[in-house]
Design an enzyme around this catalytic site. Structure first.
Site, short mmCIF file in Angstrom:
data_model
loop_
_atom_site.label_atom_id
_atom_site.label_comp_id
_atom_site.label_asym_id
_atom_site.label_seq_id
_atom_site.Cartn_x
_atom_site.Cartn_y
_atom_site.Cartn_z
N SER A 147 0.87 -1.18 0.00
CA SER A 147 0.00 0.00 0.00
C SER A 147 0.90 1.23 0.00
O SER A 147 2.10 1.11 0.29
CB SER A 147 -0.85 -0.02 1.28
OG SER A 147 -1.37 1.25 1.57
N TYR A 160 -2.49 -0.66 10.39
CA TYR A 160 -2.40 -0.94 8.94
C TYR A 160 -1.05 -0.46 8.40
O TYR A 160 -0.38 -1.17 7.64
CB TYR A 160 -3.56 -0.21 8.24
CG TYR A 160 -3.69 -0.47 6.76
CD1 TYR A 160 -4.38 -1.58 6.28
CD2 TYR A 160 -3.16 0.43 5.82
CE1 TYR A 160 -4.53 -1.80 4.92
CE2 TYR A 160 -3.31 0.21 4.46
CZ TYR A 160 -4.00 -0.91 4.01
OH TYR A 160 -4.16 -1.12 2.65
P1 NAP Z 1 -11.82 -5.88 0.11
O1 NAP Z 1 -12.64 -5.44 -1.04
O2 NAP Z 1 -12.29 -5.55 1.50
O3 NAP Z 1 -11.60 -7.48 0.01
C1 NAP Z 1 -10.86 -8.15 0.99
C2 NAP Z 1 -10.68 -9.60 0.60
O4 NAP Z 1 -9.84 -10.24 1.58
C3 NAP Z 1 -11.99 -10.39 0.57
O5 NAP Z 1 -11.93 -11.37 -0.44
C4 NAP Z 1 -12.01 -11.06 1.96
O6 NAP Z 1 -12.73 -12.28 1.98
C5 NAP Z 1 -10.52 -11.35 2.15
N1 NAP Z 1 -10.15 -11.49 3.54
C6 NAP Z 1 -10.12 -10.54 4.52
N2 NAP Z 1 -9.72 -11.08 5.68
C7 NAP Z 1 -9.49 -12.41 5.45
C8 NAP Z 1 -9.07 -13.50 6.24
N3 NAP Z 1 -8.78 -13.35 7.55
N4 NAP Z 1 -8.95 -14.72 5.67
C9 NAP Z 1 -9.24 -14.89 4.37
N5 NAP Z 1 -9.64 -13.88 3.53
C10 NAP Z 1 -9.77 -12.67 4.09
O7 NAP Z 1 -10.32 -5.31 0.04
P2 NAP Z 1 -9.58 -4.52 -1.15
O8 NAP Z 1 -9.87 -3.09 -1.03
O9 NAP Z 1 -9.81 -5.20 -2.45
O10 NAP Z 1 -8.05 -4.71 -0.70
C11 NAP Z 1 -7.29 -5.83 -1.12
C12 NAP Z 1 -5.84 -5.60 -0.72
O11 NAP Z 1 -5.34 -4.41 -1.35
C13 NAP Z 1 -5.62 -5.43 0.77
O12 NAP Z 1 -4.42 -6.06 1.16
C14 NAP Z 1 -5.51 -3.91 0.93
O13 NAP Z 1 -4.77 -3.56 2.06
C15 NAP Z 1 -4.78 -3.57 -0.35
N6 NAP Z 1 -4.94 -2.17 -0.75
C16 NAP Z 1 -6.18 -1.65 -1.01
C17 NAP Z 1 -6.28 -0.32 -1.43
C18 NAP Z 1 -7.59 0.31 -1.76
O14 NAP Z 1 -7.61 1.51 -2.04
N7 NAP Z 1 -8.69 -0.43 -1.75
C19 NAP Z 1 -5.13 0.46 -1.56
C20 NAP Z 1 -3.90 -0.12 -1.28
C21 NAP Z 1 -3.81 -1.43 -0.89
P3 NAP Z 1 -14.19 -12.37 2.70
O15 NAP Z 1 -15.09 -11.43 1.94
O16 NAP Z 1 -14.58 -13.78 2.56
O17 NAP Z 1 -13.95 -11.93 4.12
#
Ligand code: NAP
Length: 256
Positions: A147, A160
């Site tokens: 991130s 985080y």
């Molecule tokens: P998201 O839409 O909230 O999706 C999270 C995913 O992770 C879901 O598939 C969820 O599965 C799974 N997950 C969460 N906790 C888990 C656990 N304990 N065991 C197994 N699966 C788990 O998140 P996102 O925004 O796409 O983010 C994905 C990644 O990108 C993260 O690492 C985040 O930090 C990083 N990121 C995001 C952004 C942004 O702007 N969105 C920016 C930089 C980095 P369930 O639905 O089954 O719980």
């Protein structure tokens, strides 16, 4: 030239690919030819995403597993299940993650632990299980989703920030130990990407204006913006890149 990026015959597990960025990364890897294992905690949601993708890429190229990435035994069993269903893993994307916004003074230690375990420890647990087989086969690609908080702090997201900073150094540690066995381990650090996780921020006019002003590209990132660098790091085109973290942030981390 395109052969360099061809992932045909390779199997990729993308953690947290039942929705959000992970599901776009899974689609990007599938577009490049890879067989995909969709993953989440919620088995029904993972299966729904698998079904959608199987319509496009075929039943024999998309599988699903569900396990908690913070649980060591479940992670070992989950990697074994993924390989039993889809074949030996050539690619692992450690993408599953959570956010928790509370100032450090008020942060419950249990929430600190939950964020660290989900955003950092999980990459060690799942990464190590996948790497054992990769090292035996002498090849493998691990991509840790970091991130801008890998580099930059912001009030109210201390756990985080600590986890994502740690993930960059875990990426280096994995490269230090496993590069000699034919593995490449790199990080991709997305900037502010419009997903479910950030919808409340997009909807906040003040925060949205801050993002647009703070990002040289003057926009939020899209999930597809992150897929290209991940395909590159999963492919033979990056075989001598190791231990690096690539920022995909519209230039945010290079300006003040
Ligand atoms: P998201 O839409 O909230 O999706 C999270 C995913 O992770 C879901 O598939 C969820 O599965 C799974 N997950 C969460 N906790 C888990 C656990 N304990 N065991 C197994 N699966 C788990 O998140 P996102 O925004 O796409 O983010 C994905 C990644 O990108 C993260 O690492 C985040 O930090 C990083 N990121 C995001 C952004 C942004 O702007 N969105 C920016 C930089 C980095 P369930 O639905 O089954 O719980």
């Amino acid at each position: 030239m395109t052969a360099l990026f061809d992932l045909s015959g390779r199997t990729a597990l993308v953690t947290g690919s039942s929705r959000g960025i992970g599901s776009a990364l899974a689609r990007g890897l599938a577009d490049a030819g890879a067989t995909i294992v969709i993953h989440g905690r919620d088995a029904a949601r993972a299966e729904a995403t698998r079904l959608e993708m199987a319509h496009v890429y075929g039943e024999d190229r998309v599988f699903a597993v569900a396990f908690d990435v913070t649980d060591p035994e479940a992670s070992a069993a989950g990697v074994a299940e993924a390989e039993a269903k889809a074949g030996p893993l050539g690619i692992l994307v450690n993408n599953a993650g959570i956010q928790h916004r509370v100032p450090l003074f008020d942060l419950d230690p249990a929430d600190w632990d939950r964020v660290i375990r989900t955003d950092l420890t999980s990459a060690f647990l799942v990464g190590r299980e996948a790497a054992r087989g990769m090292a035996e086969r002498g090849a493998g690609k691990i991509i840790n989703i970091c991130s801008v908080q890998t580099d930059l702090a912001r009030p109210s997201i201390g756990a985080y920030t600590a986890a994502k900073g740690g993930l960059r150094n875990l990426t280096r540690a994995m490269a230090a130990e496993w590069a000699g066995s034919g593995l490449q381990i790199n990080g991709v650090a997305p900037g502010y990407i419009h997903t479910e996780m950030t919808q409340n921020l997009v909807d906040d006019p003040e925060f949205n204006a801050w993002i647009l002003g703070r990002t040289p590209a003057r926009r939020w990132g899209t999930v597809d913006d992150v897929a290209g660098p991940v395909v590159w790091l999963a492919s033979g085109a990056s075989d001598f890149v190791n231990g690096q973290t690539i920022f995909v942030d519209g230039g945010m981390t290079v300006v003040v």
